[in-house]
Design a protein around this motif. Structure first.
Motif, PDB file in Angstrom:
ATOM      1  N   LYS A  49       0.887  -1.092   0.322  1.00 52.81           N
ATOM      2  CA  LYS A  49       0.087   0.134   0.432  1.00 52.81           C
ATOM      3  C   LYS A  49       0.648   1.456  -0.322  1.00 52.81           C
ATOM      4  CE  LYS A  49      -4.102  -2.332  -0.006  1.00 52.81           C
ATOM      5  NZ  LYS A  49      -4.298  -2.214  -1.123  1.00 52.81           N
ATOM      6  N   THR A  50       2.322   1.122   0.129  1.00 51.56           N
ATOM      7  CA  THR A  50       3.139   2.301   0.323  1.00 51.56           C
ATOM      8  C   THR A  50       3.591   3.402  -0.731  1.00 51.56           C
ATOM      9  OG1 THR A  50       5.060   1.443   0.690  1.00 51.56           O
ATOM     10  CG2 THR A  50       3.789   1.830   2.689  1.00 51.56           C
ATOM     11  N   THR A  51       3.496   4.933  -0.528  1.00 52.23           N
ATOM     12  CA  THR A  51       3.847   5.474  -2.379  1.00 52.23           C
ATOM     13  C   THR A  51       4.466   5.990  -2.231  1.00 52.23           C
ATOM     14  OG1 THR A  51       1.276   6.616  -1.669  1.00 52.23           O
ATOM     15  CG2 THR A  51       0.603   5.202  -3.098  1.00 52.23           C
ATOM     16  N   TYR A  52       5.586   6.431  -3.202  1.00 53.35           N
ATOM     17  CA  TYR A  52       6.592   7.021  -2.617  1.00 53.35           C
ATOM     18  C   TYR A  52       7.534   7.447  -4.115  1.00 53.35           C
ATOM     19  CZ  TYR A  52       8.889   2.469  -3.197  1.00 53.35           C
ATOM     20  OH  TYR A  52       9.200   1.003  -4.698  1.00 53.35           O
ATOM     21  N   THR A  53       8.712   8.084  -4.085  1.00 53.81           N
ATOM     22  CA  THR A  53       9.137   8.643  -4.714  1.00 53.81           C
ATOM     23  C   THR A  53      10.245   8.399  -5.216  1.00 53.81           C
ATOM     24  OG1 THR A  53       7.987  11.000  -5.125  1.00 53.81           O
ATOM     25  CG2 THR A  53      10.144  10.365  -6.499  1.00 53.81           C
ATOM     26  N   PHE A  54      10.698   7.296  -6.093  1.00 51.13           N
ATOM     27  CA  PHE A  54      11.958   5.847  -5.571  1.00 51.13           C
ATOM     28  C   PHE A  54      13.065   6.949  -6.282  1.00 51.13           C
ATOM     29  CE2 PHE A  54      15.237   3.778  -8.011  1.00 51.13           C
ATOM     30  CZ  PHE A  54      15.298   2.251  -7.065  1.00 51.13           C
ATOM     31  N   THR A  55      13.671   7.081  -5.280  1.00 49.84           N
ATOM     32  CA  THR A  55      15.867   8.146  -5.672  1.00 49.84           C
ATOM     33  C   THR A  55      16.646   7.582  -5.484  1.00 49.84           C
ATOM     34  OG1 THR A  55      15.243   8.704  -3.460  1.00 49.84           O
ATOM     35  CG2 THR A  55      14.304   9.836  -4.153  1.00 49.84           C
ATOM     36  N   LYS A  56      17.457   8.163  -5.153  1.00 56.35           N
ATOM     37  CA  LYS A  56      19.015   7.290  -5.291  1.00 56.35           C
ATOM     38  C   LYS A  56      18.734   6.501  -3.623  1.00 56.35           C
ATOM     39  CE  LYS A  56      21.976   9.436  -8.250  1.00 56.35           C
ATOM     40  NZ  LYS A  56      22.644  10.055  -8.963  1.00 56.35           N
ATOM     41  N   ALA A  57      17.763   6.638  -2.858  1.00 60.37           N
ATOM     42  CA  ALA A  57      17.766   6.288  -1.211  1.00 60.37           C
ATOM     43  C   ALA A  57      17.269   4.950  -1.600  1.00 60.37           C
ATOM     44  CB  ALA A  57      17.200   7.109  -0.471  1.00 60.37           C
ATOM     45  N   GLN A  58      16.888   4.721  -2.555  1.00 59.67           N
ATOM     46  CA  GLN A  58      16.189   3.418  -1.926  1.00 59.67           C
ATOM     47  C   GLN A  58      17.202   1.875  -3.029  1.00 59.67           C
ATOM     48  OE1 GLN A  58      13.730   5.578  -3.238  1.00 59.67           O
ATOM     49  NE2 GLN A  58      13.268   5.654  -1.089  1.00 59.67           N
ATOM     50  N   ILE A  59      18.041   3.426  -3.835  1.00 59.09           N
ATOM     51  CA  ILE A  59      19.341   2.238  -4.942  1.00 59.09           C
ATOM     52  C   ILE A  59      20.433   1.320  -3.981  1.00 59.09           C
ATOM     53  CG2 ILE A  59      20.695   1.622  -6.804  1.00 59.09           C
ATOM     54  CD1 ILE A  59      19.685   4.227  -7.867  1.00 59.09           C
ATOM     55  N   HIS A  60      20.956  -0.026  -3.806  1.00 56.96           N
ATOM     56  CA  HIS A  60      21.055  -0.470  -2.587  1.00 56.96           C
ATOM     57  C   HIS A  60      22.636  -0.921  -4.080  1.00 56.96           C
ATOM     58  CE1 HIS A  60      18.554  -0.377   0.206  1.00 56.96           C
ATOM     59  NE2 HIS A  60      17.683  -0.995  -0.023  1.00 56.96           N
ATOM     60  N   SER A  61      22.305  -1.472  -5.372  1.00 53.90           N
ATOM     61  CA  SER A  61      22.959  -1.607  -6.639  1.00 53.90           C
ATOM     62  C   SER A  61      24.809  -0.694  -6.462  1.00 53.90           C
ATOM     63  CB  SER A  61      22.620  -1.528  -7.840  1.00 53.90           C
ATOM     64  OG  SER A  61      21.760  -2.290  -7.532  1.00 53.90           O
ATOM     65  N   THR A  62      26.128  -0.701  -6.446  1.00 52.71           N
ATOM     66  CA  THR A  62      26.972  -0.053  -6.569  1.00 52.71           C
ATOM     67  C   THR A  62      26.686   0.213  -8.180  1.00 52.71           C
ATOM     68  OG1 THR A  62      28.342  -2.245  -6.587  1.00 52.71           O
ATOM     69  CG2 THR A  62      29.731  -0.497  -7.024  1.00 52.71           C
ATOM     70  N   SER A  63      26.449   0.607  -8.676  1.00 55.78           N
ATOM     71  CA  SER A  63      25.847   1.495 -10.323  1.00 55.78           C
ATOM     72  C   SER A  63      24.179   1.944  -9.891  1.00 55.78           C
ATOM     73  CB  SER A  63      25.680   1.050 -11.696  1.00 55.78           C
ATOM     74  OG  SER A  63      27.027   0.031 -12.382  1.00 55.78           O
ATOM     75  N   LYS A  64      24.201   3.315 -10.519  1.00 56.62           N
ATOM     76  CA  LYS A  64      23.211   4.066  -9.730  1.00 56.62           C
ATOM     77  C   LYS A  64      22.754   4.499 -11.634  1.00 56.62           C
ATOM     78  CE  LYS A  64      25.288   3.833  -6.252  1.00 56.62           C
ATOM     79  NZ  LYS A  64      24.716   3.237  -4.917  1.00 56.62           N
ATOM     80  N   ASN A  65      22.166   3.804 -12.454  1.00 54.84           N
ATOM     81  CA  ASN A  65      21.340   3.863 -13.479  1.00 54.84           C
ATOM     82  C   ASN A  65      20.169   3.375 -13.611  1.00 54.84           C
ATOM     83  OD1 ASN A  65      23.006   1.175 -13.747  1.00 54.84           O
ATOM     84  ND2 ASN A  65      22.609   0.994 -15.874  1.00 54.84           N
ATOM     85  N   ALA A  66      19.379   4.028 -12.447  1.00 52.36           N
ATOM     86  CA  ALA A  66      18.373   3.593 -12.328  1.00 52.36           C
ATOM     87  C   ALA A  66      17.118   4.238 -13.984  1.00 52.36           C
ATOM     88  CB  ALA A  66      17.890   3.699 -11.057  1.00 52.36           C
ATOM     89  N   ILE A  67      16.902   3.413 -14.097  1.00 52.67           N
ATOM     90  CA  ILE A  67      15.314   3.874 -15.678  1.00 52.67           C
ATOM     91  C   ILE A  67      14.343   4.535 -14.026  1.00 52.67           C
ATOM     92  CG2 ILE A  67      13.987   1.935 -15.317  1.00 52.67           C
ATOM     93  CD1 ILE A  67      14.196   2.876 -18.154  1.00 52.67           C
ATOM     94  N   PHE A  68      13.564   4.024 -13.347  1.00 55.22           N
ATOM     95  CA  PHE A  68      12.738   4.507 -12.319  1.00 55.22           C
ATOM     96  C   PHE A  68      13.522   5.919 -11.513  1.00 55.22           C
ATOM     97  CE2 PHE A  68      11.192   0.233 -13.908  1.00 55.22           C
ATOM     98  CZ  PHE A  68      10.147   0.734 -14.052  1.00 55.22           C
ATOM     99  N   ASN A  69      14.198   6.150 -11.607  1.00 48.72           N
ATOM    100  CA  ASN A  69      14.813   6.588 -10.693  1.00 48.72           C
ATOM    101  C   ASN A  69      13.804   8.821 -10.208  1.00 48.72           C
ATOM    102  OD1 ASN A  69      16.417   8.195  -8.986  1.00 48.72           O
ATOM    103  ND2 ASN A  69      18.008   9.761 -10.205  1.00 48.72           N
ATOM    104  N   ASN A  70      13.452   9.330  -9.289  1.00 51.49           N
ATOM    105  CA  ASN A  70      11.752  10.097  -9.657  1.00 51.49           C
ATOM    106  C   ASN A  70      10.952   9.845  -9.837  1.00 51.49           C
ATOM    107  OD1 ASN A  70      13.834  12.407  -8.319  1.00 51.49           O
ATOM    108  ND2 ASN A  70      14.922  12.477 -10.415  1.00 51.49           N
ATOM    109  N   ILE A  71      11.281   8.228  -9.597  1.00 50.83           N
ATOM    110  CA  ILE A  71       9.472   8.004 -10.421  1.00 50.83           C
ATOM    111  C   ILE A  71       8.560   7.592  -9.518  1.00 50.83           C
ATOM    112  CG2 ILE A  71       8.158   6.410 -12.015  1.00 50.83           C
ATOM    113  CD1 ILE A  71       9.453   8.394 -13.289  1.00 50.83           C
ATOM    114  N   GLU A  72       7.415   8.193  -9.431  1.00 53.01           N
ATOM    115  CA  GLU A  72       6.511   7.544  -8.027  1.00 53.01           C
ATOM    116  C   GLU A  72       5.763   6.065  -8.406  1.00 53.01           C
ATOM    117  OE1 GLU A  72       3.924   9.070  -4.692  1.00 53.01           O
ATOM    118  OE2 GLU A  72       5.396   9.789  -6.217  1.00 53.01           O
ATOM    119  N   LEU A  73       6.107   5.134  -7.609  1.00 56.91           N
ATOM    120  CA  LEU A  73       6.449   3.605  -7.610  1.00 56.91           C
ATOM    121  C   LEU A  73       5.146   3.664  -6.146  1.00 56.91           C
ATOM    122  CD1 LEU A  73       9.537   1.924  -8.352  1.00 56.91           C
ATOM    123  CD2 LEU A  73       7.528   2.826 -10.332  1.00 56.91           C
TER     124      LEU A  73
END
Length: 417
Positions: A377-401
């Motif tokens: 049920k939680t809604t949030y904006t996906f940001t680098k704070a949610q990234i655990h990978s070494t690389s940061k090439n996230a297509i969903f960066n700054n997207i509401e999920l």
């Protein structure tokens, strides 16, 4: 490992406890009791989480971790930690390493690196030596070492006779052959979907036809040879209909779709942001709608994050020269739960294991605990704070999920954020 989950809603359509909110007692890694209320008489670790939901552990059929050879992008250790915190209890790792995983020793090395983790690592061996598309790799030897499938990651097999031989040979020992759906000569130098968007941006287009021609070829070959074929990451409406017809003919074919191809259309490319440079490319909304229908009616067998870490030196460059790929484990559930119902999202995330020869069991008494813990049920904006990978090439960066993951319980280990 002994733990007591309190007030957990079970989402597992194959379980007798589906949609029930219960306590779950796990002793020595096995589910020993499921009841409305369980007293913690042995003073085990208790887990209380907000709106806790539990399902069978999720499986991702296509992840890339880099190691060996590309450790600057991701290591196996950190990749498995990322998978755990993203809700996955099992992942199939691609062979796009350096050297490519194309021998018994290579597969054995990866399996040894993945031992003693909460997440089970299943390596995919290269289909051809060095993934060069010229000669078959040591398929049977890799199968004996533990490879669950054979795939030259995102590299199409140009030679139809080679694909024919691969299907025939692997059929002798039940091997699963994967074929990337792209006809290279049609694709040419195309980097994005061939559409008015590519024309307006001045970028070379990769037409739907390139994907569909390859699928038609491979389905004809499969019909001739028999065997088992998996077509990873389809992206067009016509591809869905081709595979649907093949299944009606009882061909042993399965397919997957990357989660970002269900979420983004090629209209997001207007800013030339290289995080949207993926292969297959982002298509049109019509393609997206048909892909979602294909998931709902079972034509598409599974989704994948198609997690592919790329270091900044190869991603933050001019669009034409940037490498393809995005990380996706961390955003997978939130994205899928945004475009589908929670029940359907969980059903899809827990499918696919059997196709890769991996056993799965519903949540029940006496079953080894392999669970994903989440809040739908939680809604949030996906940001680098949610990234655990070494690389940061996230297509969903700054997207509401919608929907967040707490972690997993698997292989007698608890991994929580």
């Amino acid at each position: 490992m002994n733990v007591l989950l309190k007030s957990a809603t079970i989402i597992d359509s194959k379980s007798d406890f589906h949609n029930q909110t219960v306590d779950i007692l796990i002793e020595k890694g096995v589910i020993s009791k499921i009841s409305n209320r369980i007293n913690n008489s042995n003073d085990y670790r208790e887990i209380h989480l907000d709106n806790l939901h539990v399902s069978q552990g999720w499986f991702d059929s296509s992840v890339s971790f880099g190691e060996p050879g590309f450790e600057e992008r991701e290591t196996i250790s950190n990749g498995l930690k990322t998978a755990a915190l993203s809700g996955f209890t099992a992942v199939a790792m691609n062979a796009n390493t350096n050297p490519v995983l194309d021998s018994y020793a290579d597969i054995s090395f990866v399996i040894s690196k993945g031992q003693n983790n909460a997440v089970s690592l299943y390596p995919i061996g290269a289909l051809t030596n060095g993934s060069k598309g010229e000669n078959l790799a040591e398929l049977f030897d890799m199968k004996n070492a533990g490879a669950v499938a054979f795939y030259d990651y995102q590299k199409p097999i140009k030679d139809p006779n080679l694909m024919k031989i691969a299907l025939q040979y692997a059929d002798n020992f039940g091997g699963l052959i994967c074929s990337f759906p792209q006809e290279s000569k049609i694709t040419g130098l195309g980097v994005v979907n061939e559409n008015y968007t590519s024309t307006s941006l001045g970028l070379k287009g990769n037409p739907n036809l390139a994907e569909e021609l390859q699928i038609v070829r491979d389905l004809f070959l499969l019909e001739y040879t028999g065997g088992k074929l998996h077509i990873p990451t389809i992206s067009t409406a016509k591809s869905v209909s081709l595979i649907r017809e093949a299944k009606k003919k009882k061909l042993d074919v399965s397919c997957s779709v990357a989660i970002h191809n269900l979420f983004f259309s090629d209209s997001v490319l207007e800013g030339f942001d290289t995080r949207y440079k993926v292969t297959p490319p982002l298509r049109t909304q019509e393609d997206i709608d048909t892909l979602i229908e294909g998931l709902k009616d079972g034509t598409i067998d599974m989704v994948t994050s198609d997690h592919n870490p790329i270091d900044i030196e190869h991603k933050k460059v001019e669009f034409d020269y940037a490498e393809y790929g995005t990380i996706g484990l961390e955003s997978a559930f939130g994205a899928l739960n945004t475009v589908l119902s929670t029940k359907k999202a969980i059903d899809i995330l827990t499918k696919g294991k059997n196709r890769f020869g991996i056993a799965s069991k519903p949540i029940a008494l006496g079953v080894k605990a392999e669970l994903t813990l989440f809040n739908p049920k939680t809604t949030y904006t996906f940001t680098k704070a949610q990234i655990h990978s070494t690389s940061k090439n996230a297509i969903f960066n700054n997207i509401e999920l919608k929907g967040s993951v707490f972690g997993i319980i698997a292989n007698k280990k608890v991994v929580l954020k």
